[in-house]
Write a protein that holds these residues in place. Structure first.
Motif, PDB file in Angstrom:
ATOM      1  N   TYR B 122       0.843  -1.187   0.000  1.00 43.60           N
ATOM      2  CA  TYR B 122       0.000   0.000   0.000  1.00 43.60           C
ATOM      3  C   TYR B 122       0.880   1.240   0.000  1.00 43.60           C
ATOM      4  O   TYR B 122       1.729   1.389   0.845  1.00 43.60           O
ATOM      5  N   PHE B 130     -10.604   2.655   3.702  1.00 42.90           N
ATOM      6  CA  PHE B 130     -11.369   1.426   3.576  1.00 42.90           C
ATOM      7  C   PHE B 130     -12.438   1.405   4.640  1.00 42.90           C
ATOM      8  O   PHE B 130     -12.182   1.759   5.777  1.00 42.90           O
ATOM      9  N   PRO B 131     -13.612   0.982   4.283  1.00 43.40           N
ATOM     10  CA  PRO B 131     -14.677   1.008   5.290  1.00 43.40           C
ATOM     11  C   PRO B 131     -14.405  -0.012   6.383  1.00 43.40           C
ATOM     12  O   PRO B 131     -14.007  -1.129   6.100  1.00 43.40           O
ATOM     13  N   SER B 132     -14.593   0.388   7.608  1.00 38.63           N
ATOM     14  CA  SER B 132     -14.499  -0.553   8.712  1.00 38.63           C
ATOM     15  C   SER B 132     -15.901  -1.077   8.956  1.00 38.63           C
ATOM     16  O   SER B 132     -16.870  -0.467   8.525  1.00 38.63           O
ATOM     17  N   PRO B 133     -16.020  -2.193   9.628  1.00 38.66           N
ATOM     18  CA  PRO B 133     -17.359  -2.788   9.802  1.00 38.66           C
ATOM     19  C   PRO B 133     -18.338  -1.822  10.455  1.00 38.66           C
ATOM     20  O   PRO B 133     -19.528  -1.916  10.230  1.00 38.66           O
ATOM     21  N   MET B 171      -2.913  -2.182  -7.543  1.00 40.53           N
ATOM     22  CA  MET B 171      -3.840  -2.193  -6.415  1.00 40.53           C
ATOM     23  C   MET B 171      -5.281  -2.258  -6.882  1.00 40.53           C
ATOM     24  O   MET B 171      -6.092  -3.019  -6.365  1.00 40.53           O
ATOM     25  N   GLU B 174      -6.222  -5.637  -8.036  1.00 42.77           N
ATOM     26  CA  GLU B 174      -6.439  -6.603  -6.953  1.00 42.77           C
ATOM     27  C   GLU B 174      -7.750  -6.358  -6.220  1.00 42.77           C
ATOM     28  O   GLU B 174      -8.395  -7.279  -5.755  1.00 42.77           O
ATOM     29  N   SER B 176     -10.529  -4.642  -7.318  1.00 37.02           N
ATOM     30  CA  SER B 176     -11.777  -4.423  -8.039  1.00 37.02           C
ATOM     31  C   SER B 176     -12.523  -5.716  -8.322  1.00 37.02           C
ATOM     32  O   SER B 176     -11.944  -6.786  -8.353  1.00 37.02           O
ATOM     33  N   SER B 177     -13.818  -5.574  -8.517  1.00 34.74           N
ATOM     34  CA  SER B 177     -14.641  -6.692  -8.955  1.00 34.74           C
ATOM     35  C   SER B 177     -15.940  -6.130  -9.507  1.00 34.74           C
ATOM     36  O   SER B 177     -16.561  -5.282  -8.872  1.00 34.74           O
ATOM     37  N   TYR B 179     -18.603  -7.552  -9.485  1.00 34.84           N
ATOM     38  CA  TYR B 179     -19.727  -8.139  -8.748  1.00 34.84           C
ATOM     39  C   TYR B 179     -19.691  -7.786  -7.268  1.00 34.84           C
ATOM     40  O   TYR B 179     -20.412  -8.356  -6.472  1.00 34.84           O
TER      41      TYR B 179
END
Lengths: 447, 543
Positions: B122, B130-133, B171, B174, B176-177, B179
């Motif tokens: 990174y 990044f979202p945390s729970p 990055m 790795e 992305s998606s 779906y």
């Protein structure tokens, strides 16, 4: 948002009634009802047989395109491969039939592969705790949707149980503990036998201390409820990267160590495979239990890209079918398992250098590797096999097959083997003696 | 149901030979580990040397590491250095080539990786969110990792910082998606666009994507997707309700004026939108209901712009026309339906050739443009010219609905222009995809179809020149300027119409709102907003 449109003729045009925005007057309602009936009538016109062969030819078309794309990649014809992807993608969907779902994840993995090949970037991202947690959760769903995870647990636990008969101090080393789903079952078995367990120690490895500690706490609670003395040791990192192997050493004089590992392609577990083998040798655990995915269907397949691709296609076709059996196409849980676990695994398998994603020497089949490293097989025929058979009987899913072969247990879907469980123990001779014998036989056989 | 599994089993036996041949051809390029058929390879373990070991293979080639044949030693240099010109899309020279890998080191320090993993981590300067729970699922466009990464990457591409590009694209690749969640989808589609730009394969990629879509999507299924979209999201219906309201008000005014001078009046709607006429039944009904005395005659001329062969479109439009006529009969509205099929840029459409006045009777003409104007090429003065053409028809009312985004390239130079379009496009499609995610069920093929459309739009915006693009949206302010310049002035929506729009929004999930554009004294339409971000603009104009 929708622009102009195209061309190919649909199979069966479905007249849909127009939807007026105000409440319908009786005459409008009648029109709408008529068109609905018309719609259903249309659907039954195409016979079942036609639909099946249509689906088959579609599946075949997808398969052909996927193989074409993979072949192009394996011979560095990346542009050609890239050009094939849109067609494959259009025909695929993660919400469709089995072939359509598989194609969706394979085409995504292929695109990823092409991009990383062009960029020259091969390693995976370091695994963050949040992501590791999501994977663990997905694993739990996976556990609920198929007997594969439980198969690993039951079989290994039974073999371990047999190996520690008469022993009252056990040390379990789990190379990839995640949530530790497996161990409560073993605690239960140990607590149920006559004679008290003095101590059960678990050394769990994983990517995040935070998650490991949570797992440890959970195990602790469980053991306490069963009245078993319990210790947990968290080791953050990969076994092959461990600098100080004393962390695995026995704490007590009569303590017996067993090592367990359930293999997957979500992330690298072992680090340096060579060091892992060395470590296992030096540790001399009473038993090593391993459950491996059967990703290469035939030994001749090889570990190059195309070989991995074909092996994965076989494997995941069966796995998707297995999970799809009984679960409707709308099933959200299954979708999550496919997307988060299988999709991620497929991406790793097709990545440059396969799931381990490094250029380092790596083991292809651990069972083979342990055999070569002079470990002796411990047969799982008998109680472990019986347990596995019982397990399958307990679950509603038909179609899973259990086979015992050379002391290993293979769980598959309709005769395609998905997982192989095997158990190993160190030989009675010392390693040095065996290595000497090995070298001698090599020298005498070379010609 | 027959599955891929069974087909794969059947295939593999017949294809075995082809796999072998390709493997042998590539095995000559790099050495590889022997297959485990012969287990004579074994360990030599020397406990005295620290971690020093090697494989001894049957064929006696010592190697210090395993080299997957994936590492090609092709001599092409890292691809993105060489691209400074546009590759003709018909050329057969490969556009994509694997990056050159560094030659194997001959050091004897044991297993040696062919790249240094430390290079790939990174980036420390990017504090990625990044979202945390525990974080909420609000879609604020700032502070989410996809936006940060994508914009940094776009900047790196624009400034040709190849190392940075490599790191950031790695990055994105790795993470992305297509779906996954909104961030992952955005990453996937925008990465595809950036990659196409980087490899100068935009037009080619777009062509492949569009043909694949054309081949596999029927006109009918596109219509079904549109209907589903309307059912689940106010994105399209908003404009329809506004436009219908404005058109109806205008027509009724004209009817009232005509009846006071006892002249028979006819209505004619020129519909330049590709909305499968989903807008009109409501209007027909309202017209029937609200006309005093006899309902005047209504003609509807729909122009369908299609890219492929017109057969399927013609058939479906004919069906749509028949149903419209039937519906009109039920409503008691004298009605005529015409379809004009047009291919090519809309600016080439001959509006004067359409007989809107129908041989001289007094006709109130309404022109309906839903997402039409952005389909006209942004180059030169084509958009202004098109609007002027509409003006020449002397319509009573023109309804304009456009999606709100500033995607026309401007700026001191090409790179600045690209970055601006990238940023604005990211903001817009982020809101769109986010709204789709919250409107549709998770396992929706219709939503997937709409998302794939975004993929094509992004390739067009990010990697292709601006001429033929149908994606070059402009802002309300910009369209307003054009309309005014061409001699139009805005018509305010009546209270009733505004109420209708509000009522519409209440039917959908939370997150939608609307607000007036311009001021009370100088109104220029209404915005539909998703989580406070304006996404659709509806307006009405008269000469």
């Amino acid at each position: 948002m929708l622009q102009g449109v195209p061309s190919s003729s649909p199979l069966t045009p479905t007249p849909t009634s127009m939807v007026p925005k105000r409440p319908l007057s009786p005459s409008q309602q009648q029109t709408q009802d008529q068109s609905k009936r018309h719609h259903h009538h249309h659907q039954y016109i195409t016979s079942n047989k036609e639909l099946t062969s249509l689906a088959e030819s579609r599946g075949l078309h997808l398969l052909t395109l996927l193989l074409q794309c993979a072949e192009a990649i394996s011979t560095d014809r990346l542009t050609e491969a890239f050009d094939l992807l849109p067609e494959i993608t259009e025909l695929s969907s993660p919400f469709g039939s089995s072939p359509e779902r598989i194609a969706a994840y394979f085409s995504d993995a292929l695109q990823s592969r092409i991009i990383s090949s062009c960029l020259g970037t091969y390693p995976p991202l370091p695994l963050k705790p949040d992501h590791a947690r999501k994977l663990s959760l997905a694993f739990q769903s996976y556990n609920a949707l198929s007997p594969l995870v439980k198969f690993s647990h039951f079989t290994a636990n039974q073999a371990i149980y047999q190996a520690v008969e008469g022993v009252d101090r056990v040390h379990v080393v789990d190379l990839d503990i995640m949530q530790g789903l497996q161990w409560p079952g073993l605690f239960h078995m140990l607590a149920s036998r006559p004679g008290k367990m003095l101590s059960v120690r678990i050394t769990g490895l994983g990517a995040s201390t935070e998650l490991l500690e949570a797992t440890g706490r959970r195990m602790s609670d469980f053991a306490a409820a069963l009245g078993i003395g319990f210790e947990f040791c968290a080791v953050e990192g990969k076994i092959g990267d461990v600098q100080d192997a004393s962390v695995f050493a026995s704490r007590y004089e009569n303590e017996v160590t067993v090592v367990h590992w359930m293999h997957h392609c979500l992330y690298d577990v072992t680090g340096s495979d060579m060091i892992t083998i060395q470590l296992l040798r030096s540790l001399r655990p009473k038993l090593i239990t391993i459950v491996e995915q059967d990703l290469s269907q035939s030994h001749g397949q090889g570990s190059d890209f195309l070989g991995r691709f074909v092996g994965a296609l076989h494997y995941y076709s069966a796995l998707f079918d297995a999970l799809g059996d009984g679960a409707g196409t709308e099933n959200l849980e299954r979708h999550d398992v496919e997307r988060q676990l299988f999709g991620a695994e497929i991406r790793n398998i097709l990545a440059v250098n396969g799931p381990k994603r490094t250029g380092e020497a790596k083991v292809e089949l651990w069972a083979e590797e342990l055999r070569r490293a002079q470990f002796e097989p411990v047969s799982l025929a008998g109680s472990p096999a019986a347990q596995a058979g019982l397990l399958l009987g307990m679950f509603p899913w038909k179609g899973y097959t259990l086979v015992e072969e050379n002391g290993c247990l293979k769980l598959g879907w309709k005769d395609l083997s998905l997982l192989t469980a095997s158990a190993w123990r160190p030989p009675s001779d010392s390693w040095e003696e065996l290595d000497q014998q090995g070298v001698q036989s090599l020298l005498s056989s070379s010609s | 149901m027959d599955t891929l599994f069974r087909l794969v089993s059947l295939q593999s036996s017949s294809d075995q030979r082809s796999y072998n041949s390709s493997r042998t051809s590539s095995s000559s390029r790099s050495s590889k580990q022997n297959n485990s058929n012969n287990s004579t390879s074994h360990y030599y373990y020397s406990p005295n040397t620290n971690n020093h070991y090697y494989f001894q293979e049957e064929c006696n080639t010592n190697q210090y590491y395993y080299m997957d044949e994936d590492f090609s030693s092709s001599s092409s240099s890292k691809h993105f250095h060489s691209q400074s010109h546009h590759h003709p899309s018909s050329s057969t020279t490969p556009v994509l080539t694997p990056a050159q890998t560094p030659p194997p080191s001959s050091s004897s320090t044991g297993a040696h990786a062919l790249f240094d993993p430390a290079d790939f981590s990174y980036p420390s300067d990017l504090n990625l969110d990044f979202p945390s729970p525990s974080s909420s699922s609000s879609s604020s466009s700032s502070g989410r990792w996809a936006h940060q990464l994508l914009i940094e990457c776009a900047r790196a591409v624009a400034t040709r910082d190849s190392q940075r590009v490599q790191q950031l694209m790695w990055m994105l690749n790795e993470l992305s998606s297509p779906y996954g969640d909104t961030d992952q989808k955005l990453s996937s589609y925008f990465l595809q666009g950036l990659f196409a730009r980087l490899t100068s394969s935009g037009p080619r990629t777009l062509h492949t994507l569009v043909s694949a879509s054309d081949r596999n999507t029927s006109f009918e299924s596109t219509r079904r997707t549109a209907l589903k979209f309307q059912e689940l999201s106010p994105w399209s219906p908003f404009g329809h309700v506004a436009a219908n309201g404005a058109i109806l008000d205008s027509f009724l005014e004209a009817a009232a004026a005509a009846s006071s001078s006892s002249q028979p009046i006819k209505f004619h709607i020129l519909d330049l939108s590709n909305t499968f006429c989903t807008q009109w039944p409501t209007l027909l009904e309202a017209l029937a209901t609200r006309s005093s005395d006899d309902t005047p005659h209504l003609s509807l001329t729909t122009v369908v712009a299609s890219s492929g062969p017109a057969a399927a479109a013609q058939r479906v439009m004919k069906e749509i026309g028949q149903r419209m006529e039937k519906f009109a009969r039920l409503m008691g509205v004298p009605f005529r339906f015409n379809v004009v099929h047009h291919s090519g840029d809309l600016s080439e459409l001959n509006l004067d050739g359409l007989d809107l006045s129908e041989g001289g009777s007094v006709t109130a003409i309404a022109v309906n443009c839903i997402n039409t104007l952005r389909g006209v090429s942004p180059l030169g003065r084509r958009r202004d010219t098109f609007i002027a053409k509409i003006r020449r028809l002397e319509p009573r009312i023109v309804t304009i609905v456009e999606e709100e985004a500033d995607l026309v390239e401007e700026g001191p130079d090409e790179e600045e222009g690209f970055l601006k379009v990238f940023r604005e496009g990211l903001k817009y499609f982020s809101a769109y995809i986010d709204s789709l995610e919250e409107s549709f069920p998770r396992t929706s093929n219709e939503r997937l179809a709409l998302e794939r459309e975004v993929g094509r739009a992004v390739v067009e915006l990010v990697a292709c020149p601006a001429e033929g693009s149908g994606e070059r949206r402009e802002t309300a302010a910009s369209w307003t300027r054009r309309m005014r310049t061409t001699g139009f002035s805005p018509v305010a929506f009546s209270e009733d119409v505004v109420d209708d729009m509000r009522t519409l929004l209440r039917r959908y999930r939370e997150g939608w709102s609307m607000r007036e554009v311009g001021s009370e004294s100088d109104p220029a339409g209404f915005f539909l907003a998703w989580k406070e971000e304006p996404v659709v603009w509806a307006s009405a104009w008269r000469p």
